[in-house]
Design a protein around this motif. Structure first.
Motif, PDB file in Angstrom:
ATOM      1  N   ASN A 118       0.798  -1.154  -0.065  1.00  0.00           N
ATOM      2  CA  ASN A 118       0.148   0.064  -0.111  1.00  0.00           C
ATOM      3  C   ASN A 118       0.913   1.169   0.096  1.00  0.00           C
ATOM      4  O   ASN A 118       1.784   1.384   0.768  1.00  0.00           O
ATOM      5  CB  ASN A 118      -0.938   0.043   1.097  1.00  0.00           C
ATOM      6  CG  ASN A 118      -1.965   1.044   1.177  1.00  0.00           C
ATOM      7  OD1 ASN A 118      -1.522   2.403   1.593  1.00  0.00           O
ATOM      8  ND2 ASN A 118      -2.994   0.906   0.738  1.00  0.00           N
ATOM      9  N   SER A 119       0.562   2.138  -0.680  1.00  0.00           N
ATOM     10  CA  SER A 119       1.467   3.512  -0.779  1.00  0.00           C
ATOM     11  C   SER A 119       1.466   4.277   0.369  1.00  0.00           C
ATOM     12  O   SER A 119       2.225   5.098   0.384  1.00  0.00           O
ATOM     13  CB  SER A 119       0.935   4.390  -2.074  1.00  0.00           C
ATOM     14  OG  SER A 119      -0.552   4.844  -1.929  1.00  0.00           O
ATOM     15  N   PHE A 120       0.702   3.951   1.408  1.00  0.00           N
ATOM     16  CA  PHE A 120       0.723   4.695   2.440  1.00  0.00           C
ATOM     17  C   PHE A 120       1.342   3.921   3.646  1.00  0.00           C
ATOM     18  O   PHE A 120       1.617   4.618   4.869  1.00  0.00           O
ATOM     19  CB  PHE A 120      -0.691   5.103   3.043  1.00  0.00           C
ATOM     20  CG  PHE A 120      -1.618   6.065   2.146  1.00  0.00           C
ATOM     21  CD1 PHE A 120      -0.621   6.731   1.024  1.00  0.00           C
ATOM     22  CD2 PHE A 120      -2.939   6.681   2.707  1.00  0.00           C
ATOM     23  CE1 PHE A 120      -1.544   7.811   0.393  1.00  0.00           C
ATOM     24  CE2 PHE A 120      -3.485   7.747   1.833  1.00  0.00           C
ATOM     25  CZ  PHE A 120      -2.781   8.265   0.699  1.00  0.00           C
TER      26      PHE A 120
ATOM     27  N   GLY B  45       3.714   1.445   9.184  1.00  0.00           N
ATOM     28  CA  GLY B  45       3.430   2.895   8.981  1.00  0.00           C
ATOM     29  C   GLY B  45       4.385   3.775   9.715  1.00  0.00           C
ATOM     30  O   GLY B  45       4.078   4.816  10.159  1.00  0.00           O
ATOM     31  N   GLY B  46       5.725   3.429  10.006  1.00  0.00           N
ATOM     32  CA  GLY B  46       6.609   4.033  10.650  1.00  0.00           C
ATOM     33  C   GLY B  46       6.386   3.789  12.080  1.00  0.00           C
ATOM     34  O   GLY B  46       6.745   2.696  12.594  1.00  0.00           O
ATOM     35  N   ARG B  47       5.639   4.656  12.732  1.00  0.00           N
ATOM     36  CA  ARG B  47       5.326   4.470  14.321  1.00  0.00           C
ATOM     37  C   ARG B  47       3.919   3.862  14.598  1.00  0.00           C
ATOM     38  O   ARG B  47       3.721   3.429  15.753  1.00  0.00           O
ATOM     39  CB  ARG B  47       5.324   5.855  15.024  1.00  0.00           C
ATOM     40  CG  ARG B  47       6.718   6.504  14.941  1.00  0.00           C
ATOM     41  CD  ARG B  47       6.725   7.705  15.787  1.00  0.00           C
ATOM     42  NE  ARG B  47       7.928   8.369  15.729  1.00  0.00           N
ATOM     43  CZ  ARG B  47       8.109   9.766  16.300  1.00  0.00           C
ATOM     44  NH1 ARG B  47       7.218  10.354  17.019  1.00  0.00           N
ATOM     45  NH2 ARG B  47       9.183  10.137  16.474  1.00  0.00           N
ATOM     46  N   ARG B  48       3.225   3.736  13.287  1.00  0.00           N
ATOM     47  CA  ARG B  48       2.132   3.209  13.573  1.00  0.00           C
ATOM     48  C   ARG B  48       1.760   1.844  12.496  1.00  0.00           C
ATOM     49  O   ARG B  48       2.654   1.559  11.830  1.00  0.00           O
ATOM     50  CB  ARG B  48       0.915   4.041  13.252  1.00  0.00           C
ATOM     51  CG  ARG B  48       0.872   5.219  14.242  1.00  0.00           C
ATOM     52  CD  ARG B  48      -0.131   6.138  14.027  1.00  0.00           C
ATOM     53  NE  ARG B  48      -0.411   7.174  14.952  1.00  0.00           N
ATOM     54  CZ  ARG B  48      -1.300   8.063  14.965  1.00  0.00           C
ATOM     55  NH1 ARG B  48      -2.264   8.164  14.120  1.00  0.00           N
ATOM     56  NH2 ARG B  48      -1.331   9.224  15.726  1.00  0.00           N
ATOM     57  N   GLY B  49       0.664   1.217  12.675  1.00  0.00           N
ATOM     58  CA  GLY B  49       0.346  -0.115  11.920  1.00  0.00           C
ATOM     59  C   GLY B  49       0.893  -1.213  12.399  1.00  0.00           C
ATOM     60  O   GLY B  49       1.401  -1.329  13.424  1.00  0.00           O
ATOM     61  N   ALA B  50       0.606  -2.101  11.133  1.00  0.00           N
ATOM     62  CA  ALA B  50       1.044  -3.624  11.591  1.00  0.00           C
ATOM     63  C   ALA B  50       2.389  -3.662  11.965  1.00  0.00           C
ATOM     64  O   ALA B  50       3.010  -3.084  11.218  1.00  0.00           O
ATOM     65  CB  ALA B  50       0.489  -4.640  10.656  1.00  0.00           C
TER      66      ALA B  50
END
Length: 236
Positions: free
Chosen positions: A39-41, A208-213
């Motif tokens: 995903n691009s985000f 996501g850097g500091r967030r995400g799976a």
């Protein structure tokens, strides 16, 4: 919320299900069937694969990097940002449509990194480039399929089985590093790396850097910086 729109599909050699490029506003995603591959985000863990590996090459002159899997360019862009002007970065991408998307609808995501003079893009199976010579690479970064437990193509398993580990060790320079991205942990694969002669670190960066799976990055290198194995690549 905006709906997802299918922009294009692309066949995967040796696989019945095609890849699907989807768009929702400014967000892009690539699916294999119903499984989102990228995903691009959310490219934080793919960037970490390159950053962590390139840290181990600090001070090396003219390092040679092989990236398996173009994806959305997160690993490539992070590697280019971490390496000096004398680096050589080869990228192997098996699916022609992924290359076409990188130069077309995903050009804004790639931010011109394919035009960097340090980059050589190959429409090829990364396994072929791994076998290009003993000690040919200072880093091999694999982000192929969904990690050792592949989703899209059975032939990808040969990158991660015992012979694949031996081929990677043979292809790395004495101070080289093998970096492998995975969607999740895999104790059996980590054990294969260790049994194959690697010292292994396991890192779990977020998508996501500091967030995400949390995904998994394995960093493997020779424990004692031994000489490059001689002879031809093990197993074909």
């Amino acid at each position: 919320m905006l709906p997802w729109i299918e922009i294009d599909t692309g066949p995967v050699p040796g696989c019945e299900a095609p890849l699907r490029l989807m768009q929702r506003g400014q967000e892009f995603s690539i699916f294999a069937g119903s499984n989102e591959l990228m995903n691009s985000f959310r490219g934080g863990s793919e960037e970490a694969l390159a950053v962590l590996a390139c840290e181990r090459l600090a001070g090396m002159r003219a390092p040679r990097i092989l990236i398996g899997g173009l994806g959305m360019g997160f690993t490539l862009r992070a590697a280019l940002a971490s390496l000096g002007p004398d680096a050589h970065v080869a990228v192997a991408e098996l699916v022609p449509k992924v290359i076409a998307w990188a130069k077309g609808p995903l050009a804004g995501v790639f931010k011109g990194c394919l035009d960097d003079p340090r980059v050589a893009l190959h429409e090829a199976d990364v396994n072929r480039l791994i076998q290009s010579g003993a000690g040919a690479w200072d880093a091999i970064l694999l982000d192929v399929d969904n990690g050792p437990e592949g989703l899209t193509r059975r032939e990808n398993d040969r990158l991660y089985d015992s012979w694949g580990v031996k081929r990677a060790l043979w292809a790395l320079s004495p101070q080289g590093v093998l970096g492998v991205w995975s969607g999740g942990p895999d104790r059996k694969f980590k054990a294969r790396l260790q049994n194959g002669g690697f010292a292994v670190d396991e890192v779990r960066p977020r998508s996501g850097g500091r967030r995400g799976a949390r995904h998994v990055v394995w960093l493997a290198s020779r424990p004692n910086q031994a000489a490059v194995l001689a002879g031809r690549a093990p197993g074909r």
